[in-house]
Design an enzyme around this catalytic site. Structure first.
Site, short mmCIF file in Angstrom:
data_model
loop_
_atom_site.label_atom_id
_atom_site.label_comp_id
_atom_site.label_asym_id
_atom_site.label_seq_id
_atom_site.Cartn_x
_atom_site.Cartn_y
_atom_site.Cartn_z
N CYS A 1 4.24 9.65 0.65
CA CYS A 1 2.89 10.17 0.41
C CYS A 1 2.91 11.07 -0.82
O CYS A 1 3.66 12.06 -0.86
CB CYS A 1 2.40 10.96 1.62
N ARG B 1 0.84 -1.20 0.00
CA ARG B 1 0.00 0.00 0.00
C ARG B 1 0.87 1.25 0.00
O ARG B 1 0.98 1.95 -0.99
CB ARG B 1 -0.95 -0.01 1.22
#
Length: 318
Positions: free
Chosen positions: A250, A21
């Site tokens: 991110c 992920r």
């Protein structure tokens, strides 16, 4: 021991592999669905007790997770694996619940600027989203109810906002518990943390919410990832996130790069006499699948280059 370690008596520190992920979300190369499945199975075979397998985000935002349902469904067939999926909102939680993902993680940024960039909501709006997900869970029959982790991101600083007050982190953690989240984790999304700060903040969070503090998540952006993991353990955390080959970052936090490297974290912990339950040889086999599946990607890791010390036997010997 609390949180993810639970009753696994032979594990001292539980590692949650977040590569499928967090590792892939910042990778421009699409990893084939079958390769993701094979990689997750190899990670599980290496002994990693928990894997965050995907994000149920809108594929228009992150195309890497257009196959999230298929990948998660396959992971759910792996025996004795704790399967986790990130959900950015209620809609994502509904999609994950439909296929029976047992543990969902909702990011709640401690930085208003990052919250707006990452989930297009204010911090309080994202807390309201948590309340809606809890309400969804409570409508399900007991055997289908998922666990909810509130992941407090940018807890140690933010590349968009700068300083993040400790009081903001504590407020969010306390609010998440009040809203009936099952657990709370604390994340250094952009690699700003240092060991002293980690010990201080995690101790404060633990005083605020007690055993609901589940885990810590660090990035190695400035080279302090492993040191911060040790500080988290000293603060009483017994579960840590990491990513194979240090992949990750991110996409909505400029400058965020590189998670703590799973291989190096396992080596450090085992060297310290802390059992992880992870098999080094099988972990490196999982790395080989990853490297072959993402040609051109940048991979990290000291252990992958140097190998284990001669005669190394891990925590049992330590």
């Amino acid at each position: 021991m609390t949180g993810r370690v639970g009753a696994m008596a032979r594990i001292d520190i539980s590692i949650s592999e977040v590569g499928p992920r967090d590792g892939l979300q910042n990778t421009k190369i699409f990893m084939a669905t079958d390769a993701k499945k094979a990689w997750i199975r190899a990670l599980a075979a290496a002994g990693l007790p928990e894997i965050e397998v995907c994000s149920f985000v809108n594929p228009k935002m992150i195309a890497q997770f257009s196959d999230a349902a298929e990948v998660a469904a396959d992971a759910l067939t792996i025996p004795n694996l704790s399967v986790v999926a990130l959900v950015p909102n209620l809609k994502g939680a509904q999609r994950a619940a439909e296929i029976g993902v047992p543990r969902l993680s909702l990011p709640i940024s401690a930085s208003e600027a990052h919250s707006r960039a990452n989930v297009r909501k204010t911090v309080d709006e994202q807390l309201a989203e948590l309340g809606a997900i809890v309400a969804l869970r409570n409508t399900l029959p007991p055997e289908r109810r998922f666990k909810i982790n509130a992941g407090v991101s940018t807890a140690f600083g933010c590349t968009l906002q700068g300083d993040v007050p400790e009081a903001d982190v504590l407020r969010i953690a306390a609010a998440a518990v009040t809203l009936d989240a099952d657990s709370v984790s604390i994340a250094d999304t952009v690699g700003y943390a240092n060991p002293g700060q980690v010990r201080r903040l995690l101790a404060a969070v633990k005083r605020e919410i007690g055993p609901k503090l589940d885990a810590a998540h660090f990035h190695n952006t400035r080279g302090l990832g492993l040191a911060n993991c040790v500080a988290a353990i000293e603060a009483g955390v017994s579960a840590l996130d990491s990513s194979l080959a240090g992949l990750g970052g991110c996409p909505y936090a400029p400058g965020a790069s590189g998670n703590v490297i799973t291989e190096d974290l396992v080596f450090m912990l085992e060297s310290m006499g802390l059992r992880t339950g992870v098999d080094f040889d099988k972990l490196m086999q999982a790395r080989e699948i990853l490297v072959a599946s993402l040609p051109g990607a940048e991979f990290y890791g000291h252990l992958a280059k140097s190998g284990l010390p001669k005669g190394f036997a891990g925590a049992v010997a330590a």
